[in-house]
Design an enzyme around this catalytic site. Sequence first.
Site, PDB file in Angstrom:
ATOM      1  N   CYS A  80      47.482  66.136 -42.357  1.00 34.82           N
ATOM      2  CA  CYS A  80      46.087  66.080 -42.789  1.00 34.82           C
ATOM      3  C   CYS A  80      45.994  66.572 -44.226  1.00 34.82           C
ATOM      4  CB  CYS A  80      45.215  66.939 -41.873  1.00 34.82           C
ATOM      5  SG  CYS A  80      43.467  66.840 -42.304  1.00 34.82           S
ATOM      6  N   CYS A  84      41.202  72.724 -42.033  1.00 34.69           N
ATOM      7  CA  CYS A  84      39.987  73.249 -41.400  1.00 34.69           C
ATOM      8  C   CYS A  84      40.285  74.496 -40.578  1.00 34.69           C
ATOM      9  CB  CYS A  84      39.341  72.193 -40.518  1.00 34.69           C
ATOM     10  SG  CYS A  84      38.793  70.764 -41.454  1.00 34.69           S
ATOM     11  N   CYS A  87      40.493  74.105 -36.813  1.00 36.65           N
ATOM     12  CA  CYS A  87      41.398  73.052 -36.364  1.00 36.65           C
ATOM     13  C   CYS A  87      42.847  73.495 -36.365  1.00 36.65           C
ATOM     14  CB  CYS A  87      41.228  71.830 -37.259  1.00 36.65           C
ATOM     15  SG  CYS A  87      42.299  70.466 -36.857  1.00 36.65           S
ATOM     16  N   ARG A 123      40.484  54.542 -30.001  1.00 35.47           N
ATOM     17  CA  ARG A 123      40.071  55.293 -31.194  1.00 35.47           C
ATOM     18  C   ARG A 123      41.311  55.873 -31.846  1.00 35.47           C
ATOM     19  NH1 ARG A 123      35.738  57.082 -33.610  1.00 35.47           N
ATOM     20  NH2 ARG A 123      34.428  56.233 -31.958  1.00 35.47           N
ATOM     21  N   THR A 154      38.325  58.285 -36.099  1.00 35.75           N
ATOM     22  CA  THR A 154      37.732  59.580 -36.425  1.00 35.75           C
ATOM     23  C   THR A 154      38.429  60.097 -37.666  1.00 35.75           C
ATOM     24  OG1 THR A 154      37.183  60.105 -34.131  1.00 35.75           O
ATOM     25  CG2 THR A 154      37.352  61.943 -35.658  1.00 35.75           C
ATOM     26  N   SER A 178      33.740  63.481 -39.923  1.00 30.35           N
ATOM     27  CA  SER A 178      33.558  64.914 -39.709  1.00 30.35           C
ATOM     28  C   SER A 178      32.894  65.563 -40.919  1.00 30.35           C
ATOM     29  CB  SER A 178      34.909  65.578 -39.447  1.00 30.35           C
ATOM     30  OG  SER A 178      35.488  65.046 -38.280  1.00 30.35           O
ATOM     31  N   CYS A 329      44.058  65.325 -20.358  1.00 31.48           N
ATOM     32  CA  CYS A 329      42.894  66.180 -20.601  1.00 31.48           C
ATOM     33  C   CYS A 329      43.077  66.864 -21.938  1.00 31.48           C
ATOM     34  CB  CYS A 329      42.740  67.217 -19.487  1.00 31.48           C
ATOM     35  SG  CYS A 329      41.389  68.399 -19.774  1.00 31.48           S
ATOM     36  N   ASP A 606      21.412  92.538 -46.463  1.00 29.65           N
ATOM     37  CA  ASP A 606      20.706  91.529 -45.661  1.00 29.65           C
ATOM     38  C   ASP A 606      21.249  91.472 -44.234  1.00 29.65           C
ATOM     39  OD1 ASP A 606      18.913  89.143 -45.385  1.00 29.65           O
ATOM     40  OD2 ASP A 606      20.836  88.141 -45.063  1.00 29.65           O
TER      41      ASP A 606
END
Length: 636
Positions: A80, A84, A87, A123, A154, A178, A329, A606
């Site tokens: 990639c 992220c 990820c 996909r 994706t 994304s 899964c 804050d």
Amino acid sequence: MAARPLSRMLRRVLRSIARSCSSGAPVSQPCPGEPSQAAAEELSRRRQFLREHAAPFSAFLTDSFGRQHSYLRISLTERCNLRCQYCMPEEGVPLTPKADLLTTEEILTLARLFVKEGVNKIRLTGGEPLIRPDVVDIVAQLRRLEGLRTIGVTTNGINLARLLPQLQKAGLSAINISLDTLVPAKFEFIVRRKGFYKVMEGIHKAIELGYSPVKVNCVVMRGLNEDELLDFVALTEGLPLDVRFIEYMPFDGNKWNFKKMVSYKEMLDTIRQQWPELERLPEEESSTAKAFRIPGFQGQISFITSMSEHFCGTCNRLRITADGNLKVCLFGNSEVSLRDHLRAGASEQELLRIIGAAVGRKKRQHAGMFNISQMKNRPMILIELFSMFQDSPPANLSISPWDPFHVRGLRLRASFSSQMATLWKGRGVPPAPPVAQRRLGSGSPQRHYTSHADSDANSKCLSPGSQAPATPWGPPSTSEQLTHVDSEGRAAMVDVGGKPDTERVAVASAVVLLGPVAFKLVQQNQLKKGDALVVAQLAGVQAAKLTSQLIPLCHHVALSHVQVRLELDGTRHAVVIQASCRARGPTGVEMEALTSATVASLTLYDMCKAVSRDIVLGEIKLISKTGGQRGDFHRA
């Protein structure tokens, strides 16, 4: 099985009719030559005939609970161009050697086998699938598979604008992009790379080419981007977007914490407070998303509730990883290697038996959010991806013809609208927004944080003994005249055009006296707003970068490095902040360091003000500076 050839023939006829108005792109408006009413009725009759005479779904893809798996996700690569935070671990992941990854032919062989057995949607995922050199050819080859109705991808969007015209021509029919924030600086923090404007351009290109809806995936994390929910929803008013809010999910290395997860119901309540007319939309039985629309809005929003309300009972998805393992899964750690059997010369029937056995072992549902967080599973990057990014916008924004989304009159919150108007219309970086940040740790008695912003931005914990790099000091040198006024006493910006470029470093500090109650909550990371140290850390980095926008007569400085350290002082119930900035140029970075320390201290105030108003900000000062004609300075 005699009915199967008839079923395939009808599917082919229906596909040819469906494609008569376009070249595989979604059609949002009637096209010239569209079938008449009679033809539409005939099409409806044919579809009904197909449903009634379709062959039984493949036993190999049907599990013991009767779920029929017609949707296959194939990871094209583990690589990639982003990093992220949710990820993959910050240190990255060990990648599979190239020889052990599926080849293009192996991908297509498996795809043909699954489609032959009834898969009608594929996909392509990653890693980032669009960095694979032959991705366009893979899409074109998949399009030829009889029975395959949908080819989706994706992507993190970095390469999308450049490749989408070719992908559409090859047969790409669905796009998920994304995007976890609408704030460029926060985007860079989340993905540890630049590239916000590349993603925006990709979304714009998808809309321009007729994809409708364009799905935008947003992983919602408390303390990081849940404050942008309404801003994302507002985008759907005038744009054909399906903004999909995804509950934060645990994967190996992403430091999942239940407190970071914002549940579907909490998100829905927040949105309904702004738009009480929000209405639920019908959805397919196997849909993973709960869809909603605001009346009058062009787009819609959806919620993927993997953690709070699982959809295991209607799951129809299977996954093949880039190294050829079949996962039945997403949250399961059980895998079977199809690659090894392929390379050992397994026949089609042998592969089907292996696939059928794996599907048959699929459990009724996943283990639940708390058990999942304790299970060993691949990092998300090695399964597939919801989000990622890289590259920076053009240096000269004025020459870009790009007008992202052509959005005028977005229904944005008042606190956000002026920033986003600048961003959408001119690609300018908006003023520093209120930013929340992800937790980096919890509960430790001593918490030392440092934040670096340079070419490879990241966040790290410092050991108590860590120190800022040593710098040479010299005698202070000052001027007897104010430099920011002209000869008539009016405010003026200093002309630095004739000064030489030198390496400049400045360090500033501040102290926030919290009091015992707020100090303990910060120390134990128990504030309801999130991790105060990390939020202040990020705020300090952002402030340093935006100093010239906050201080009127400051020059813009291209910083090469920003570091913000926060240390807890238990004796004073205080947080000691130290900010250092570095740049090479004709002017110093003292103001950047001071602004960084000041904004970090204000952010701490804050974050803690709900606990105590008896908080004191003080000792904001320049510690040292080096470089420049006036010599170095070091406070004793």
